[in-house]
Design an enzyme around this catalytic site. Structure first.
Site, PDB file in Angstrom:
ATOM      1  N   HIS A  64       0.829  -1.220   0.000  1.00 38.50           N
ATOM      2  CA  HIS A  64       0.000   0.000   0.000  1.00 38.50           C
ATOM      3  C   HIS A  64       0.858   1.264   0.000  1.00 38.50           C
ATOM      4  O   HIS A  64       0.508   2.262   0.636  1.00 38.50           O
ATOM      5  CB  HIS A  64      -0.956   0.006   1.195  1.00 38.50           C
ATOM      6  CG  HIS A  64      -1.917  -1.143   1.220  1.00 38.50           C
ATOM      7  ND1 HIS A  64      -3.082  -1.157   0.482  1.00 38.50           N
ATOM      8  CD2 HIS A  64      -1.877  -2.321   1.886  1.00 38.50           C
ATOM      9  CE1 HIS A  64      -3.726  -2.301   0.699  1.00 38.50           C
ATOM     10  NE2 HIS A  64      -3.012  -3.032   1.527  1.00 38.50           N
ATOM     11  N   ASN A 137     -10.296  -3.251   1.813  1.00 39.75           N
ATOM     12  CA  ASN A 137      -9.939  -3.232   0.387  1.00 39.75           C
ATOM     13  C   ASN A 137     -11.155  -2.905  -0.458  1.00 39.75           C
ATOM     14  O   ASN A 137     -12.274  -2.801   0.052  1.00 39.75           O
ATOM     15  CB  ASN A 137      -9.380  -4.599  -0.035  1.00 39.75           C
ATOM     16  CG  ASN A 137      -8.005  -4.880   0.541  1.00 39.75           C
ATOM     17  OD1 ASN A 137      -7.179  -3.988   0.668  1.00 39.75           O
ATOM     18  ND2 ASN A 137      -7.764  -6.126   0.906  1.00 39.75           N
TER      19      ASN A 137
END
Length: 512
Positions: A64, A137
């Protein structure tokens, strides 16, 4: 303070001393026009500037790393006080400040926005009872259910240890041997793998959580969903490839520009709610992050509206230093028995302590509205007074503390310590099979085959064959169509390769 605000600040060193000119001092060589001689140790500006520069970066997130971020607010639109006692959800119309960070997963900070990848969905709610983080997510399911596989999963999606580039053989070899991820793969290589914009993605908590009312001893299991009010829109593969070269920061810029012009993105937060008694007999393990709860069994219940309406004043300060963790909870919301969630509750704060420092919670982007935590003090960069002379040990008679509210009812456990294995069973292919049927109904089946085969062609033939077998377990038709789409790449002919460290021939140029 910036010049754009009409001010003309005096330039100073970091300690506040005004500086006449931001240039280096030097010992001139000969006539004045022949300068360039020796630098001086007394030139504090030069030394401080050079010393600070290599220390400007903090460790990049291991996953990320690339993200857009923004501030916003959450407003309750529906009463769910019968489900949870969480104060920020206690009444319709109540608003809470929010920080959002939406990211790609596998790539580095310099990677392209429009790659086929999962998007991370991280929110921090600054409530009156502490911060609440959602760290999920844009896909409702995950690739694994055993936390010991978490580092391996991410390594397989990132750089090969020898070539240091993403490698399709490595990617598919992992998933061929950890087939519980087939449901997430079905989602990733469908249309949702590349969103049109970050304003058009779904957000999911992924895990099962507990929402409860400690005052009456009740709780419910919930799944958290955020639905974009502008619709869930995806990008065609050819457009994604083009933008990856022409405009690699496409999604980050789109989000920033939309907010800057007042076109604020919004989402509706919804919950799926299950009674604990139902969980005991439900047909799937409700704590398994590789599975969904079908909406026909548990329909979405609207809760409130999320609006992102303010860009960061400074990206590093507000977004890069931001830290999110599923362990950051408030009274009325608790974790479930999902072992993946339990492991992440340790891993994420631990990553923040390494990446930002032990006092990362004091930074404005992370700091809760009300904090009194005198048993967590000292350490690098302590700046909040460090609780002065307050006792730093529990049960002190010199300063009494007020107890917080009761916790959500705990589960009762009886068992023995044993090894646990995330063995794959036929039921792991049931929900992917249902998704394949939907792809065919929607006319998205060929898109899925094209996306899947386009990536898999970059892997070694023996890896391709194993992947075909895995998807054939979902539906024989997928295996047949995938094999046909791969064509000549299933043979060793015309494959460019180099020797890999595992005794395999690692195909270059592929990847995730």
């Amino acid at each position: 303070m910036s010049q754009q605000n009409g001010s003309k600040p005096t330039y100073t060193l970091a300690e506040g001393c005004p500086v006449q000119d931001p240039t280096a001092q030097t010992v001139l060589r000969g006539a004045p026009l022949q300068g360039g001689g020796l630098a001086l140790l007394q030139d504090t500006q030069l030394i401080e500037t050079l010393a600070h520069f290599p220390r400007e970066r903090i460790p990049e997130r291991v996953v990320h790393a690339k993200a857009a971020g923004a501030w916003g607010e959450f407003e309750v639109t529906h009463d769910i006080s019968h489900i949870t006692s969480a104060d920020f959800l206690s009444e319709v119309g109540k608003k809470t400040k929010v920080l959002a960070r939406i990211s790609t997963v596998a790539g580095s900070k310099g990677s392209s926005d429009t790659v086929r990848d999962v998007r991370g969905w991280a929110l921090k709610f600054f409530t009156d009872e502490g911060n609440w983080d959602i760290v999920g997510n844009d896909l409702p399911v995950f690739f694994i259910r055993d936390p010991v596989k978490f580092p391996s999963l991410n390594r397989s999606h990132q750089a090969h240890p020898q070539t240091h580039v993403p490698d399709a053989s490595m990617f598919w070899d992992f998933h061929n041997n950890n087939e519980e991820g087939v449901h997430a793969l079905m989602q990733l290589f469908g249309n949702r793998g590349v969103p049109e914009s970050l304003r058009n993605i779904n957000g999911y908590g992924v895990h099962t959580f507990k929402f409860g009312r400690p005052q009456d001893g009740t709780f419910k299991y919930v799944k958290i969903h955020f639905k974009p009010d502008a619709g869930n829109k995806t990008m065609k593969a050819e457009d994604a490839v083009r933008l990856a070269g022409e405009e690699p920061d496409y999604h980050v810029k789109d989000m920033f520009n939309a907010i800057e012009t007042g076109d604020y993105p919004t989402w509706t937060m919804c919950l799926q709610v299950m009674d604990p008694k139902e969980a005991e007999t439900y047909r799937w393990n409700i704590f398994d992050a590789t599975r969904i709860w079908p909406h026909k069994d548990y329909p979405l219940i609207p809760v409130g509206k999320l609006t992102l309406n303010k860009n960061p004043e400074n990206y590093f300060q507000d977004i890069e230093q931001a830290a999110f963790s599923p362990s950051t909870l408030v009274p009325g919301i608790g974790p479930s028995a999902d072992i993946m969630l339990q492991a992440r509750m340790f891993s994420y704060p631990d990553a923040a302590r390494y990446r930002v420092g032990p006092n990362y919670q004091q930074l404005p982007c992370n700091k809760a509205k009300h904090v009194y935590s005198p048993y967590q003090r000292d350490g690098f960069m302590r700046v909040d007074g460090n609780y002065g002379a307050d006792p730093h040990y529990v049960r002190s008679s010199f300063r009494k503390i007020t107890e917080g509210p009761a916790d959500i009812t705990h589960d009762k456990w009886v068992g023995e310590v044993c090894l646990w294995s995330s063995e794959v069973a036929d039921e792991d292919f049931e929900q992917p099979r249902d998704l394949w049927a939907l792809y065919k109904k929607w006319g998205d089946d060929q898109v899925f085959i094209d996306n899947l085969s386009g990536n898999l062609k970059k892997a070694l033939p023996q890896v391709q064959k194993q992947t075909i077998k895995m998807f054939a377990k979902v539906d024989a038709e997928i295996g047949q169509r995938l094999e046909k789409a791969l064509g000549d790449s299933l043979s060793m002919k015309d494959v460019d390769h180099v020797s890999g460290p595992y005794g395999l021939q690692q195909t270059l140029g592929g990847g995730y």
